[in-house]
Design an enzyme around this catalytic site. Sequence first.
Site, PDB file in Angstrom:
ATOM      1  N   ASN A   1       0.815  -1.208   0.000  1.00 30.98           N
ATOM      2  CA  ASN A   1       0.000   0.000   0.000  1.00 30.98           C
ATOM      3  C   ASN A   1       0.850   1.261   0.000  1.00 30.98           C
ATOM      4  O   ASN A   1       1.974   1.260   0.512  1.00 30.98           O
ATOM      5  CB  ASN A   1      -0.927   0.035   1.223  1.00 30.98           C
ATOM      6  CG  ASN A   1      -1.991  -1.032   1.186  1.00 30.98           C
ATOM      7  OD1 ASN A   1      -2.603  -1.280   0.140  1.00 30.98           O
ATOM      8  ND2 ASN A   1      -2.234  -1.682   2.311  1.00 30.98           N
TER       9      ASN A   1
ATOM     10  N   GLY B   1      15.540   0.556   5.547  1.00 26.30           N
ATOM     11  CA  GLY B   1      14.399   1.054   4.791  1.00 26.30           C
ATOM     12  C   GLY B   1      13.988   2.442   5.253  1.00 26.30           C
ATOM     13  O   GLY B   1      13.998   2.744   6.459  1.00 26.30           O
TER      14      GLY B   1
ATOM     15  N   ASP C   1      11.135   3.775   5.490  1.00 33.83           N
ATOM     16  CA  ASP C   1       9.976   3.767   6.396  1.00 33.83           C
ATOM     17  C   ASP C   1      10.385   3.503   7.835  1.00 33.83           C
ATOM     18  O   ASP C   1       9.795   4.061   8.775  1.00 33.83           O
ATOM     19  CB  ASP C   1       8.944   2.735   5.930  1.00 33.83           C
ATOM     20  CG  ASP C   1       9.526   1.331   5.783  1.00 33.83           C
ATOM     21  OD1 ASP C   1      10.755   1.188   5.591  1.00 33.83           O
ATOM     22  OD2 ASP C   1       8.745   0.358   5.840  1.00 33.83           O
TER      23      ASP C   1
END
Length: 257
Positions: free
Chosen positions: A11, A107, A109
């Site tokens: 997503n 990462g 995120d």
Amino acid sequence: MLLVIDVGNTNTVLGMYREDQLVRSWRINTDKSRTMDEYAMLVHELFQLSEFHFTDVKDVIISSVVPPMVNTLEQMCREYFKLKPYIVGPGVRTGMPIQYDNPREVGADRIVNAVAAYEKKRCCLIIVDFGTATTFDFISARGEYQGGAIAPGLGISAEALFERASKLPRVEFSRPPQVIAKNTVNSMQSGIFYGYVGLVDGIVNRMKEEAKETPLVIATGGLAGSIASASQTIDEVDPSLTLEGLRIIYDRNKTAS
């Protein structure tokens, strides 16, 4: 207004900030095959539903774990917003030391989550992010990102069980009425749900033992609330943690520029 975009493997989450307030957020499927024009059309439709316009966006910041998406979204921003977006990565000020063998491997995120959580709590932390993969990140009381663990996400685990076991059906992820289930669907739900709760609590407890500290444990991601309801180690759920981290990193870079 500031548009923040967090691209995950499954997503992509977008948020609109007015100063430090999250006004609206949306979750869409990540699709590497979409062109910049197709993403612009999708964003335009989302904006229309909330009575926003492209001209409302004064800046954009993007984090992505899907490398091909960075160029697509950057082109979209330049063409339709007439802006060069900030991209979380090397060269972007985060304000957080990365104690990792190769900081470039972490990462975006995970760093964004760590920045947001430490800015809010100012204490030792473990962040559990339930995405395509489930990540566990440890932040010291001094605000240093010290590393963590990566496990297969709930969706991956459930899909693997369906694909590899011929007689087992695909089931909806939900908490079953009891652990000792009386039918196949509930049995699978019991194994997936409580097995994953055990995975989360097991890793968090081992991190605490290894670090010899008692961190606050914050969960985020789409399934965080469901797992937290049965977990013995998750202290808080913050569904907007990644978006908030993007806003904080944007502010730090805007101030420095």
